[in-house]
Structure formats: structure tokens, C-alpha cells
Design a protein around this motif. Sequence first.
Motif, PDB file in Angstrom:
ATOM      1  N   VAL A   1       0.838  -1.210   0.000  1.00 21.98           N
ATOM      2  CA  VAL A   1       0.000   0.000   0.000  1.00 21.98           C
ATOM      3  C   VAL A   1       0.867   1.252   0.000  1.00 21.98           C
ATOM      4  O   VAL A   1       0.590   2.214  -0.724  1.00 21.98           O
ATOM      5  CB  VAL A   1      -0.967  -0.014   1.210  1.00 21.98           C
ATOM      6  CG1 VAL A   1      -1.584   1.346   1.451  1.00 21.98           C
ATOM      7  CG2 VAL A   1      -2.056  -1.047   0.991  1.00 21.98           C
ATOM      8  N   ARG A   2       1.948   1.239   0.806  1.00 17.51           N
ATOM      9  CA  ARG A   2       2.843   2.404   0.820  1.00 17.51           C
ATOM     10  C   ARG A   2       3.473   2.626  -0.551  1.00 17.51           C
ATOM     11  O   ARG A   2       3.564   3.757  -1.029  1.00 17.51           O
ATOM     12  CB  ARG A   2       3.933   2.217   1.875  1.00 17.51           C
ATOM     13  CG  ARG A   2       3.463   2.496   3.267  1.00 17.51           C
ATOM     14  CD  ARG A   2       4.620   2.505   4.267  1.00 17.51           C
ATOM     15  NE  ARG A   2       4.138   1.996   5.526  1.00 17.51           N
ATOM     16  CZ  ARG A   2       4.492   0.835   6.085  1.00 17.51           C
ATOM     17  NH1 ARG A   2       5.394   0.091   5.523  1.00 17.51           N
ATOM     18  NH2 ARG A   2       3.974   0.451   7.230  1.00 17.51           N
ATOM     19  N   GLU A   3       3.907   1.526  -1.185  1.00 20.05           N
ATOM     20  CA  GLU A   3       4.515   1.653  -2.516  1.00 20.05           C
ATOM     21  C   GLU A   3       3.497   2.168  -3.529  1.00 20.05           C
ATOM     22  O   GLU A   3       3.810   3.044  -4.338  1.00 20.05           O
ATOM     23  CB  GLU A   3       5.067   0.300  -2.966  1.00 20.05           C
ATOM     24  CG  GLU A   3       6.285  -0.155  -2.200  1.00 20.05           C
ATOM     25  CD  GLU A   3       6.700  -1.575  -2.563  1.00 20.05           C
ATOM     26  OE1 GLU A   3       6.019  -2.214  -3.389  1.00 20.05           O
ATOM     27  OE2 GLU A   3       7.709  -2.034  -2.010  1.00 20.05           O
ATOM     28  N   CYS A   4       2.289   1.617  -3.483  1.00 19.03           N
ATOM     29  CA  CYS A   4       1.239   2.061  -4.409  1.00 19.03           C
ATOM     30  C   CYS A   4       0.888   3.523  -4.167  1.00 19.03           C
ATOM     31  O   CYS A   4       0.673   4.275  -5.124  1.00 19.03           O
ATOM     32  CB  CYS A   4      -0.014   1.189  -4.261  1.00 19.03           C
ATOM     33  SG  CYS A   4       0.187  -0.460  -4.919  1.00 19.03           S
ATOM     34  N   ASP A   5       0.830   3.910  -2.909  1.00 24.79           N
ATOM     35  CA  ASP A   5       0.519   5.302  -2.581  1.00 24.79           C
ATOM     36  C   ASP A   5       1.591   6.228  -3.146  1.00 24.79           C
ATOM     37  O   ASP A   5       1.277   7.267  -3.728  1.00 24.79           O
ATOM     38  CB  ASP A   5       0.402   5.463  -1.068  1.00 24.79           C
ATOM     39  CG  ASP A   5      -0.073   6.848  -0.670  1.00 24.79           C
ATOM     40  OD1 ASP A   5      -0.966   7.393  -1.361  1.00 24.79           O
ATOM     41  OD2 ASP A   5       0.436   7.386   0.328  1.00 24.79           O
ATOM     42  N   GLY A   6       2.852   5.854  -2.982  1.00 30.98           N
ATOM     43  CA  GLY A   6       3.942   6.674  -3.528  1.00 30.98           C
ATOM     44  C   GLY A   6       3.889   6.749  -5.040  1.00 30.98           C
ATOM     45  O   GLY A   6       4.025   7.828  -5.633  1.00 30.98           O
ATOM     46  N   THR A   7       3.674   5.595  -5.687  1.00 34.44           N
ATOM     47  CA  THR A   7       3.607   5.561  -7.143  1.00 34.44           C
ATOM     48  C   THR A   7       2.422   6.360  -7.651  1.00 34.44           C
ATOM     49  O   THR A   7       2.546   7.148  -8.593  1.00 34.44           O
ATOM     50  CB  THR A   7       3.501   4.094  -7.628  1.00 34.44           C
ATOM     51  OG1 THR A   7       4.610   3.365  -7.118  1.00 34.44           O
ATOM     52  CG2 THR A   7       3.491   4.020  -9.134  1.00 34.44           C
ATOM     53  N   LEU A   8       1.258   6.166  -7.014  1.00 31.54           N
ATOM     54  CA  LEU A   8       0.061   6.888  -7.442  1.00 31.54           C
ATOM     55  C   LEU A   8       0.227   8.386  -7.226  1.00 31.54           C
ATOM     56  O   LEU A   8      -0.170   9.189  -8.070  1.00 31.54           O
ATOM     57  CB  LEU A   8      -1.158   6.369  -6.675  1.00 31.54           C
ATOM     58  CG  LEU A   8      -2.507   6.972  -7.056  1.00 31.54           C
ATOM     59  CD1 LEU A   8      -2.806   6.688  -8.522  1.00 31.54           C
ATOM     60  CD2 LEU A   8      -3.598   6.397  -6.184  1.00 31.54           C
ATOM     61  N   GLY A   9       0.818   8.766  -6.098  1.00 33.00           N
ATOM     62  CA  GLY A   9       1.045  10.188  -5.840  1.00 33.00           C
ATOM     63  C   GLY A   9       1.947  10.803  -6.898  1.00 33.00           C
ATOM     64  O   GLY A   9       1.691  11.909  -7.392  1.00 33.00           O
ATOM     65  N   GLU A  10       2.999  10.073  -7.267  1.00 33.95           N
ATOM     66  CA  GLU A  10       3.911  10.582  -8.302  1.00 33.95           C
ATOM     67  C   GLU A  10       3.187  10.709  -9.640  1.00 33.95           C
ATOM     68  O   GLU A  10       3.349  11.687 -10.365  1.00 33.95           O
ATOM     69  CB  GLU A  10       5.124   9.652  -8.440  1.00 33.95           C
ATOM     70  CG  GLU A  10       6.135  10.122  -9.450  1.00 33.95           C
ATOM     71  CD  GLU A  10       6.719  11.489  -9.120  1.00 33.95           C
ATOM     72  OE1 GLU A  10       7.016  12.239 -10.068  1.00 33.95           O
ATOM     73  OE2 GLU A  10       6.872  11.821  -7.926  1.00 33.95           O
TER      74      GLU A  10
END
Length: 161
Positions: free
Chosen positions: A67-76
Motif C-alpha cells: 500500500v505504501r509503494e502504491c501510494d507513492g507511485t500513485l502520488g507521483e
Amino acid sequence: MTSFTVSMVVELLVAGLLAATIAYCITLNRRLQRLRSDEQSLKATIAELITATEIAERAIQGLKVTVRECDGTLGERLRTAERFLVDIEREVKAGEVVVERISRITEAARDAGRPRRPPIPAVEPIIPVIVRDPGDNHPAGAASTLAAAKAFAARAQTRAA
């Protein structure tokens, strides 16, 4: 009654109570054996439950990392999309300015090439008439060019959104 009879009755009573105690002990022993076997199965069940809990905790930790990785990727990706949107809006506005300039230049060129005509007197009732110059292939002139450019810009903004 004689002491022998009393003694015999007491002895028989004690023997009966001992027999009842032995029977109760046998029953109690069977129950304890079942309880011990249930204890073993309960220990096995608890061990399986602990193992399943540990696996679930590891899975939850993995999900949190994902979830943290997806959140970072989605935010970018969202930040990149917002930058592109700002760039597209800026370019659409610049395109509208260019189209406006082209329409003014086109109108000025048409006006420069036409001989001056006297204004057409108004006739009652006023009926809208499109006056067309024989050399002019565009009946509405600069207004239609501007309208077409604005429609194109609107479509481009709709696609960008």
C-alpha cells in the motif's frame, strides 16, 4: 444385636462404600483420559491457530508495504498528470491566442483586398442575410474561423480531462 452382628454390618457397609468409591474412581479415570486426549487436540489446534496468526501478520505487513509503494507511485503519477494538465492548459490558451491573431490577420487581409462598398440600407423587417463575396470561399469569415478554433480548443480540453 450382638457385637458380631454390628461389626459385620459395619464391615459390609465399609465394603459397599469402598466398592462405590472404586466404581466412581474408574468413571473419573475415564473422564480424565478423555480430558487429556482433548487437551492434546486442543494444544494442536492452538498451535495451528498461532501459526495461522503469524502467517496473517506477515501477510498484513506485506500488504502495508504494498500500500505504501502504491501510494507513492500513485502520488507521483498524480503530480505528473497535474503538471501535464497545466502544460496542456497553457498550450491551449496559447493556441487560442494564435487562432485569434490568425483570424484578425485573415479579416484584415480580406478587408484590404475588397473594394469599399456603401453600407446596405436596412429594410423593414430586418432579415438576416449572409453577404458573400464571389472570391470568398468562407461564408461566415473570421467569426466562423474563431468559432471553429474555440470548438477545437474545447475538444482538446475535454480529451485532456
